[in-house]
Write a protein that holds these residues in place. Structure first.
Motif, PDB file in Angstrom:
ATOM      1  N   THR A  82       0.833  -1.205   0.000  1.00 47.87           N
ATOM      2  CA  THR A  82       0.000   0.000   0.000  1.00 47.87           C
ATOM      3  C   THR A  82       0.868   1.255   0.000  1.00 47.87           C
ATOM      4  OG1 THR A  82      -1.676  -1.205   1.252  1.00 47.87           O
ATOM      5  CG2 THR A  82      -1.883   1.183   1.193  1.00 47.87           C
ATOM      6  N   LEU A  83       1.990   1.184   0.692  1.00 47.40           N
ATOM      7  CA  LEU A  83       2.942   2.299   0.688  1.00 47.40           C
ATOM      8  C   LEU A  83       3.365   2.640  -0.739  1.00 47.40           C
ATOM      9  CD1 LEU A  83       5.121   4.199   1.987  1.00 47.40           C
ATOM     10  CD2 LEU A  83       6.580   2.173   2.170  1.00 47.40           C
ATOM     11  N   ILE A  84       3.669   1.618  -1.521  1.00 50.96           N
ATOM     12  CA  ILE A  84       4.113   1.841  -2.904  1.00 50.96           C
ATOM     13  C   ILE A  84       2.962   2.328  -3.782  1.00 50.96           C
ATOM     14  CG2 ILE A  84       5.070   0.753  -4.971  1.00 50.96           C
ATOM     15  CD1 ILE A  84       7.066   1.094  -2.670  1.00 50.96           C
ATOM     16  N   SER A  85       1.806   1.697  -3.656  1.00 46.25           N
ATOM     17  CA  SER A  85       0.708   1.984  -4.586  1.00 46.25           C
ATOM     18  C   SER A  85      -0.082   3.239  -4.246  1.00 46.25           C
ATOM     19  CB  SER A  85      -0.252   0.793  -4.648  1.00 46.25           C
ATOM     20  OG  SER A  85      -0.915   0.617  -3.406  1.00 46.25           O
ATOM     21  N   ARG A  86      -0.027   3.670  -2.966  1.00 43.42           N
ATOM     22  CA  ARG A  86      -0.870   4.793  -2.570  1.00 43.42           C
ATOM     23  C   ARG A  86      -0.111   5.991  -2.019  1.00 43.42           C
ATOM     24  NH1 ARG A  86      -3.457   3.137  -5.635  1.00 43.42           N
ATOM     25  NH2 ARG A  86      -5.597   2.368  -5.634  1.00 43.42           N
ATOM     26  N   GLU A  87       1.168   5.837  -1.762  1.00 45.43           N
ATOM     27  CA  GLU A  87       1.915   6.962  -1.202  1.00 45.43           C
ATOM     28  C   GLU A  87       2.987   7.482  -2.138  1.00 45.43           C
ATOM     29  OE1 GLU A  87       4.544   7.821   2.818  1.00 45.43           O
ATOM     30  OE2 GLU A  87       2.863   6.412   2.910  1.00 45.43           O
ATOM     31  N   MET A  88       3.522   6.603  -2.984  1.00 41.17           N
ATOM     32  CA  MET A  88       4.596   6.996  -3.886  1.00 41.17           C
ATOM     33  C   MET A  88       4.034   7.517  -5.210  1.00 41.17           C
ATOM     34  SD  MET A  88       7.197   6.586  -2.076  1.00 41.17           S
ATOM     35  CE  MET A  88       7.399   5.880  -0.442  1.00 41.17           C
ATOM     36  N   ASN A  89       4.685   8.522  -5.750  1.00 43.38           N
ATOM     37  CA  ASN A  89       4.287   9.080  -7.043  1.00 43.38           C
ATOM     38  C   ASN A  89       4.424   7.995  -8.118  1.00 43.38           C
ATOM     39  OD1 ASN A  89       4.131  10.436  -9.497  1.00 43.38           O
ATOM     40  ND2 ASN A  89       5.199  12.245  -8.747  1.00 43.38           N
ATOM     41  N   PRO A  90       3.349   7.656  -8.806  1.00 42.44           N
ATOM     42  CA  PRO A  90       3.438   6.595  -9.813  1.00 42.44           C
ATOM     43  C   PRO A  90       4.352   6.942 -10.985  1.00 42.44           C
ATOM     44  CG  PRO A  90       1.310   7.704  -9.930  1.00 42.44           C
ATOM     45  CD  PRO A  90       1.977   8.201  -8.689  1.00 42.44           C
ATOM     46  N   MET A  91       4.731   8.216 -11.105  1.00 39.99           N
ATOM     47  CA  MET A  91       5.634   8.609 -12.180  1.00 39.99           C
ATOM     48  C   MET A  91       7.104   8.457 -11.782  1.00 39.99           C
ATOM     49  SD  MET A  91       3.341   9.172 -14.289  1.00 39.99           S
ATOM     50  CE  MET A  91       4.387   9.630 -15.665  1.00 39.99           C
ATOM     51  N   GLU A  92       7.362   8.103 -10.531  1.00 42.12           N
ATOM     52  CA  GLU A  92       8.728   7.886 -10.068  1.00 42.12           C
ATOM     53  C   GLU A  92       9.045   6.397 -10.072  1.00 42.12           C
ATOM     54  OE1 GLU A  92      10.233  11.231  -7.111  1.00 42.12           O
ATOM     55  OE2 GLU A  92       8.511  10.171  -6.263  1.00 42.12           O
ATOM     56  N   ASN A  93      10.326   6.088 -10.217  1.00 41.75           N
ATOM     57  CA  ASN A  93      10.773   4.699 -10.242  1.00 41.75           C
ATOM     58  C   ASN A  93      11.050   4.231  -8.816  1.00 41.75           C
ATOM     59  OD1 ASN A  93      12.357   6.040 -12.917  1.00 41.75           O
ATOM     60  ND2 ASN A  93      11.139   4.224 -13.278  1.00 41.75           N
ATOM     61  N   VAL A  94      10.196   3.350  -8.302  1.00 42.90           N
ATOM     62  CA  VAL A  94      10.424   2.765  -6.983  1.00 42.90           C
ATOM     63  C   VAL A  94       9.785   1.384  -6.928  1.00 42.90           C
ATOM     64  CG1 VAL A  94       8.411   3.964  -6.021  1.00 42.90           C
ATOM     65  CG2 VAL A  94      10.149   3.042  -4.477  1.00 42.90           C
ATOM     66  N   PRO A  97      18.205   9.972  -4.423  1.00 40.29           N
ATOM     67  CA  PRO A  97      18.563   9.876  -2.996  1.00 40.29           C
ATOM     68  C   PRO A  97      17.402  10.207  -2.070  1.00 40.29           C
ATOM     69  CG  PRO A  97      20.305  10.979  -4.225  1.00 40.29           C
ATOM     70  CD  PRO A  97      19.152  10.826  -5.169  1.00 40.29           C
ATOM     71  N   ALA A  98      16.575  11.189  -2.450  1.00 35.04           N
ATOM     72  CA  ALA A  98      15.448  11.591  -1.598  1.00 35.04           C
ATOM     73  C   ALA A  98      14.449  10.450  -1.438  1.00 35.04           C
ATOM     74  CB  ALA A  98      14.758  12.818  -2.182  1.00 35.04           C
ATOM     75  N   LEU A  99      14.169   9.751  -2.522  1.00 34.87           N
ATOM     76  CA  LEU A  99      13.219   8.643  -2.465  1.00 34.87           C
ATOM     77  C   LEU A  99      13.812   7.461  -1.710  1.00 34.87           C
ATOM     78  CD1 LEU A  99      10.409   7.841  -3.262  1.00 34.87           C
ATOM     79  CD2 LEU A  99      11.258   7.148  -5.501  1.00 34.87           C
ATOM     80  N   ARG A 100      15.096   7.283  -1.860  1.00 41.63           N
ATOM     81  CA  ARG A 100      15.802   6.239  -1.113  1.00 41.63           C
ATOM     82  C   ARG A 100      15.679   6.488   0.390  1.00 41.63           C
ATOM     83  NH1 ARG A 100      22.108   4.792  -2.666  1.00 41.63           N
ATOM     84  NH2 ARG A 100      21.985   2.536  -2.272  1.00 41.63           N
ATOM     85  N   ASP A 101      15.911   7.734   0.807  1.00 37.11           N
ATOM     86  CA  ASP A 101      15.789   8.103   2.218  1.00 37.11           C
ATOM     87  C   ASP A 101      14.359   7.929   2.714  1.00 37.11           C
ATOM     88  OD1 ASP A 101      18.474   8.773   2.224  1.00 37.11           O
ATOM     89  OD2 ASP A 101      18.117  10.928   1.992  1.00 37.11           O
ATOM     90  N   LYS A 102      13.413   8.324   1.880  1.00 38.35           N
ATOM     91  CA  LYS A 102      12.003   8.244   2.274  1.00 38.35           C
ATOM     92  C   LYS A 102      11.572   6.798   2.498  1.00 38.35           C
ATOM     93  CE  LYS A 102       7.324   9.645   0.918  1.00 38.35           C
ATOM     94  NZ  LYS A 102       6.501  10.388  -0.057  1.00 38.35           N
TER      95      LYS A 102
END
Length: 392
Positions: free
Chosen positions: A223-235, A266-271
């Protein structure tokens, strides 16, 4: 400028290159244990008349081809290690080392670099500068960090650019993939221990079920990936291992999970590290468990220097033809520790297509690269060095 001669010399050396590749494939060694692989590389370099040094990091070998004409210094790199995989290819030169296999094509990388070295050594009189040949251990094991240590060793501080390649079954055989910017992701690993309290399975109210809590954590991560992360970013976050419980009728006291996080910034990695920890705190509050997170940073993201991809594009058009060039639309979430070189030096990493219908993926026990791609790799590496040094 040199394309005809490079192709002729590549054709002449190709039988040896195939032999080198098959030897590497037959005697693979895992990360940090590439002793025989290193000795074989040293033997081949000696036969080619190329001086080298060792002893600066593990089993690494650094060859040097010094041209007869003055100029700058560039580098080529190949990784040496194999994987703890039991081979199922059925090849006549399949692994003789039980439980170890070149399932990621590093046997091809090493033989291509040796082939390029042979071509460049034979053209020393036309070489405007110096080429360093980096044979790097431990690409597959981030905790050892072959690329990180060699990039920081000072041995390459005189280079002005660096190039490398990886065989790539997601591209058709004979295609060279050139992509500016983001190419391969940062790769982190995390370990989670969820501690509860054991009880009889028929009396769950007397304990704290770590397995149920861990199951909720797995869903929370998705849910963290699908609902909190920007779908346009690579994660990407994948939990690939879970161990819990001792018996069917005993409430689970300890659950252990392992997973990986793949990002580009780096910001997404930290998050991601922060949010995984926060999810576990919430888990403990909800279920009464006591959880621990060990988040381990692995390889950083491999990001190509745009102008060096433009340069390789011109080399490819001249040396192998534009029909062999592909510009992939998307980066990969796989990781590569060539990233450490690109953090310090301008350069580029290319993909060398080895895919056919039914070709297994990298890290698969049945993966076998198509040897017809070896000349393309040699021509690209030798051509890149000759052309960039000729600019001087």
């Amino acid at each position: 400028m040199y394309e005809k001669e490079v192709k002729e010399k590549t054709s002449q050396i190709l039988p040896k290159v195939v032999g080198w590749r098959r030897h590497f494939h037959e005697y693979p060694e895992v990360s940090g244990e590439e002793k025989e692989t290193s000795l074989y590389i040293q033997q081949v370099l000696t036969e080619l008349g190329i001086p080298f040094e060792t002893g600066f990091f593990g089993t690494a070998v650094l060859g040097t081809i010094k041209g007869d004409l003055p100029g700058k210094t560039v580098a080529l790199r190949a990784d040496m290690d194999a994987l703890p995989v039991t081979e199922l290819t059925g090849l006549p030169f399949a692994s003789k080392n039980k439980g170890v296999m070149h399932a990621c094509g590093h046997d091809g990388h090493m033989s291509i670099l040796l082939g390029a070295a042979a071509v460049l050594q034979s053209m020393k009189s036309q070489l405007h500068g110096t080429v360093k040949l980096v044979f790097q251990p431990a690409e597959e094991e981030a905790s050892i960090g072959g690329g990180r240590h060699i990039a920081a060793s000072g041995k390459l501080d005189d280079i002005e650019e660096i190039y490398g390649l990886h065989v790539w079954p997601e591209l058709p055989v004979g295609q060279v993939g050139l992509k500016k910017g983001n190419l391969m992701a940062a790769s982190d690993r995390f370990y989670v221990h969820v501690k509860g309290k054991s009880t009889h399975a028929a009396q769950p109210h007397n304990g704290t079920d770590a397995l149920v809590a861990a199951a909720h954590f797995i869903i929370d991560v998705q849910t963290l990936i699908s609902r909190e992360m920007n779908p346009m970013e690579n994660v990407v976050c994948t939990i690939g291992l879970m161990n819990a419980g001792t018996r069917y009728n005993v409430g689970v006291e300890d659950a252990y999970l392992e997973g990986t996080v793949r990002t580009y910034t780096p910001a997404l990695r930290d998050k991601m590290e922060q949010r995984l920890g926060e999810l576990l705190k919430g888990l403990d509050y909800t279920f009464g468990t006591h959880s621990e997170l060990n988040y381990v940073r692995g390889h950083s993201a491999t990001i190509n220097t745009p102008e060096k991809i433009d340069f390789l594009d011109e080399v490819a058009k001249t040396y192998i033809g534009k029909e062999h060039i592909t510009h992939p639309e998307f980066p990969s979430m796989c990781a590569e520790d060539f990233s450490y070189y690109l953090e310090k030096f301008p350069g580029a990493f290319l993909w060398l297509g080895t895919g056919k219908e039914g070709t297994p993926a990298l890290h698969n026990a049945s993966f076998a690269l198509d040897e017809s791609i070896l000349p393309l790799g040699i021509i690209m590496e030798a051509g890149a060095c000759l052309e960039t040094l000729a600019k001087e």
